[in-house]
Design an enzyme around this catalytic site. Structure first.
Site, PDB file in Angstrom:
ATOM      1  N   LEU A   5       0.933  -0.814  -0.131  1.00  0.00           N
ATOM      2  CA  LEU A   5       0.471  -0.123  -0.007  1.00  0.00           C
ATOM      3  C   LEU A   5       1.108   1.405  -0.144  1.00  0.00           C
ATOM      4  CD1 LEU A   5      -0.059   1.373   3.108  1.00  0.00           C
ATOM      5  CD2 LEU A   5      -1.576  -0.198   3.501  1.00  0.00           C
TER       6      LEU A   5
ATOM      7  N   GLU B 282       0.880   4.903   0.995  1.00  0.00           N
ATOM      8  CA  GLU B 282       0.556   6.046   1.899  1.00  0.00           C
ATOM      9  C   GLU B 282      -0.414   7.343   1.318  1.00  0.00           C
ATOM     10  OE1 GLU B 282       2.908   7.536   5.346  1.00  0.00           O
ATOM     11  OE2 GLU B 282       3.918   5.628   5.089  1.00  0.00           O
TER      12      GLU B 282
ATOM     13  N   ASN C  53      10.253  -1.685  -4.380  1.00  0.00           N
ATOM     14  CA  ASN C  53      10.480  -0.067  -3.612  1.00  0.00           C
ATOM     15  C   ASN C  53      11.593   0.677  -4.009  1.00  0.00           C
ATOM     16  OD1 ASN C  53       8.000  -0.288  -2.461  1.00  0.00           O
ATOM     17  ND2 ASN C  53       9.463   0.060  -0.733  1.00  0.00           N
TER      18      ASN C  53
ATOM     19  N   PHE D 140       5.617   7.427 -11.635  1.00  0.00           N
ATOM     20  CA  PHE D 140       6.808   7.587 -11.475  1.00  0.00           C
ATOM     21  C   PHE D 140       7.773   7.926 -12.000  1.00  0.00           C
ATOM     22  CE2 PHE D 140       6.194   5.894  -7.052  1.00  0.00           C
ATOM     23  CZ  PHE D 140       5.343   5.748  -6.581  1.00  0.00           C
ATOM     24  N   LEU D 141       7.389   8.903 -12.990  1.00  0.00           N
ATOM     25  CA  LEU D 141       8.648   9.873 -13.609  1.00  0.00           C
ATOM     26  C   LEU D 141       8.351  10.597 -14.031  1.00  0.00           C
ATOM     27  CD1 LEU D 141       8.100   7.297 -16.923  1.00  0.00           C
ATOM     28  CD2 LEU D 141      10.047   7.481 -15.185  1.00  0.00           C
TER      29      LEU D 141
ATOM     30  N   GLY E  21      11.883  16.221  -8.879  1.00  0.00           N
ATOM     31  CA  GLY E  21      11.258  16.750  -7.860  1.00  0.00           C
ATOM     32  C   GLY E  21      12.705  16.824  -7.109  1.00  0.00           C
TER      33      GLY E  21
ATOM     34  N   CYS F  70       9.547   4.459   3.200  1.00  0.00           N
ATOM     35  CA  CYS F  70       9.714   2.731   2.653  1.00  0.00           C
ATOM     36  C   CYS F  70      11.502   2.993   1.399  1.00  0.00           C
ATOM     37  CB  CYS F  70       8.468   3.029   2.378  1.00  0.00           C
ATOM     38  SG  CYS F  70       7.430   2.612   3.153  1.00  0.00           S
TER      39      CYS F  70
END
Ligand SMILES: NC(=O)c1ccc[n+]([C@@H]2O[C@H](COP(=O)([O-])OP(=O)(O)OC[C@H]3O[C@@H](n4cnc5c(N)ncnc54)[C@H](O)[C@@H]3O)[C@@H](O)[C@H]2O)c1
Ligand SMILES: O=c1ccn([C@@H]2O[C@H](COP(=O)(O)OP(=O)(O)O[C@H]3O[C@H](CO)[C@@H](O)[C@H](O)[C@H]3O)[C@@H](O)[C@H]2O)c(=O)[nH]1
Length: 427
Positions: free
Chosen positions: A150, A152, A207, A248-249, A252, A259
């Site tokens: 999951l 957050e 991850n 996830f590209l 930043g 995690c």
């Protein structure tokens, strides 16, 4: 099914509420008395969208305490305690060890013991050996590794709609697979069954891969800056390829949270413990560790000297829709600005600064933060920051720089208000 959850944090409490909603009788044990007191008063100890409603709805099937004798009634025990990083990067298993101590002292009848905490490869095997060493009869339990995926901010949704359920089993343990399937009955997802250690490594690999995507795009952002190209165009351009995918590209301030930083480090540590040199994992972390330097350099290009400047920072949490500040790049940036001699007004809809910092004030609204600011930094991509009225922002600020540290703003909308836009890899 009677289920006992150990640890009422982001994972444990969400698991407890979702399993109660699925029709089980759930008891949640936590050693933190304050948390238990809050939960017994109907309050949720942290912010997670939809969780309070789900806990309240299921209050007849969901109880909380610090009492370990509840274990005796449960058929299934789900371990959800923290596994924070040690200074050397390895996972600190002290909370898992404390749970094993209690289990060995309490269990009298057969239990399925499920590990949901993220633990290094080999831990579940070790847990089995430890329980036996502490006096638990081998026929009284089976260990299952069922890592949690999951996020957050969308924890409740993610638990109801997982893309897979990973189940690591001891050899020839069909019984525990049936127990896990009964526990999740009502949730529609493919099962991936493997060994205990296989399941542990799937979690770390997931991850590490996601962190790799982020560091990849952050490195691309540096290259884009050098060639005056917008990295968001690059992300969009490559994201259509299904082998790459659009997620996830987002370049930043770098990845944070409880995690990715700890799990990539723990995987690196685990690899080294078996004499495997984790070149790629090292590079991923190196890009992440220097991402704030890159962003501060960019701020410095426009605002130099930073010393004495008034900066509004929007965002303190490590990502939107949570109050979690563990390893938050936003909070790290605020610290760096404070060290550089800036006066910072920081605002977040839910999160609070963890410690006082020189010349840093947490304020209660965007409006308050931007008054007279020389520069504005978006440090967390909360929706409300992406849809600001930029003319009002311009009127309130002293300077014109808007630094989009999450590449989440509509550049044109900002620029049309007479503000100067700067993103990460968006010159
Ligand atoms: N937070 C996430 O998004 C997420 C997602 C997937 C997996 N995980 C993993 O799940 C685990 C838990 O993460 P979290 O974010 O929920 O942690 P957390 O810190 O929010 O919660 C852990 C809870 O366990 C309790 N606890 C610790 N030792 C205990 C003991 N001996 N007995 C009873 N309670 C005890 C703590 O008081 C705390 O409330 C970690 O291994 C983490 O890596 C986290
Ligand atoms: O394109 C992106 C996506 C994310 N992030 C950052 O990456 C961090 C982590 O974000 P996210 O993955 O959304 O949050 P978590 O709640 O930490 O969830 C991750 O970590 C959990 C704990 O292991 C896993 O269960 C989840 O699957 C995994 O996504 C945050 O700082 C984000 O700002 C980026 O910089 N760029």
């Amino acid at each position: 099914m009677n289920i006992c959850i150990i640890g009422a944090g982001y994972v444990g409490l969400t698991t407890a509420a979702v399993l109660a909603e699925l029709g089980h009788e759930v008891h949640c044990i936590d050693q933190d008395e304050r948390k238990i007191r809050l939960l017994n008063n109907g309050e949720i100890p942290f912010y997670e969208p939809g969780l309070e409603e789900l806990v309240t709805k299921n209050c007849n099937y969901l109880t909380f305490s610090g009492r370990w004798d509840y274990i005796k009634r449960a058929a299934v025990i789900v371990i959800c305690v923290g596994t924070p990083p040690r200074p050397d990067g390895s996972a600190d298993l002290r909370y898992i060890e404390a749970v094993l101590e209690r289990l060995a002292a309490t269990v009298e009848s057969y239990k399925t013991i499920i590990t949901k905490s993220t633990v290094p490869p080999g831990t579940n095997e070790w847990m089995r050996t430890e329980l036996i060493r502490k006096g638990m009869a081998p026929h009284l339990f089976r260990i299952v590794s069922n890592p949690e995926f999951l996020r957050e901010g969308s924890a409740v949704y993610d638990m109801f709609h997982p893309d897979k359920i990973v189940v690591g089993l001891e050899p020839d343990d069909d019984r525990s697979l049936a127990v896990v399937q009964a526990m999740y009955a009502g949730i529609n997802a493919p099962y991936v069954t493997t060994s205990l250690t296989g399941a542990e490594l799937i979690k770390y690999a997931a991850n590490a891969f996601l962190a790799t995507k982020i560091s990849f795009i952050n490195e691309m952002a540096r290259i884009c800056d050098a060639f005056a190209v917008d990295v968001n165009d690059i992300a969009r351009g490559i994201g259509f390829d299904p082998r790459i995918g659009p997620h996830f590209l987002r370049a930043g301030l770098g990845y944070g949270g409880s995690c990715f930083p700890k799990d990539v480090k723990a995987l690196e540590h685990a690899a080294r413990s078996r004499h495997v040199e984790p070149h790629l994992l090292q590079a991923v972390q190196s890009v992440n560790a220097t991402q704030l330097d890159v962003c501060l350099d960019k701020l410095n290009q426009v605002l130099a000297p930073l010393h004495g400047k008034k900066i509004a920072v929007l965002g303190i949490a490590f990502k939107p829709n949570t109050d979690d500040t563990r390893f938050s790049p936003a909070e790290a940036l605020i610290r760096r600005l404070s060290e550089a001699g800036c006066t910072v007004a920081a605002y977040d809809p839910k999160a609070t600064l963890t410690s006082p910092l020189a010349n840093v004030k947490q304020v209660r609204s965007v409006h308050e933060a931007i008054q007279g600011a020389d520069g504005l930094v978006i440090a967390t991509d909360w929706d409300e920051f992406c849809t600001l009225d930029w003319s009002e922002v311009k009127a309130a600020m002293n300077g014109t720089l808007v630094f989009d540290g999450r590449n989440c703003l509509d550049r044109l909308a900002v620029e049309q208000s007479g503000l100067r836009y700067m993103g990460v890899g968006r010159p």
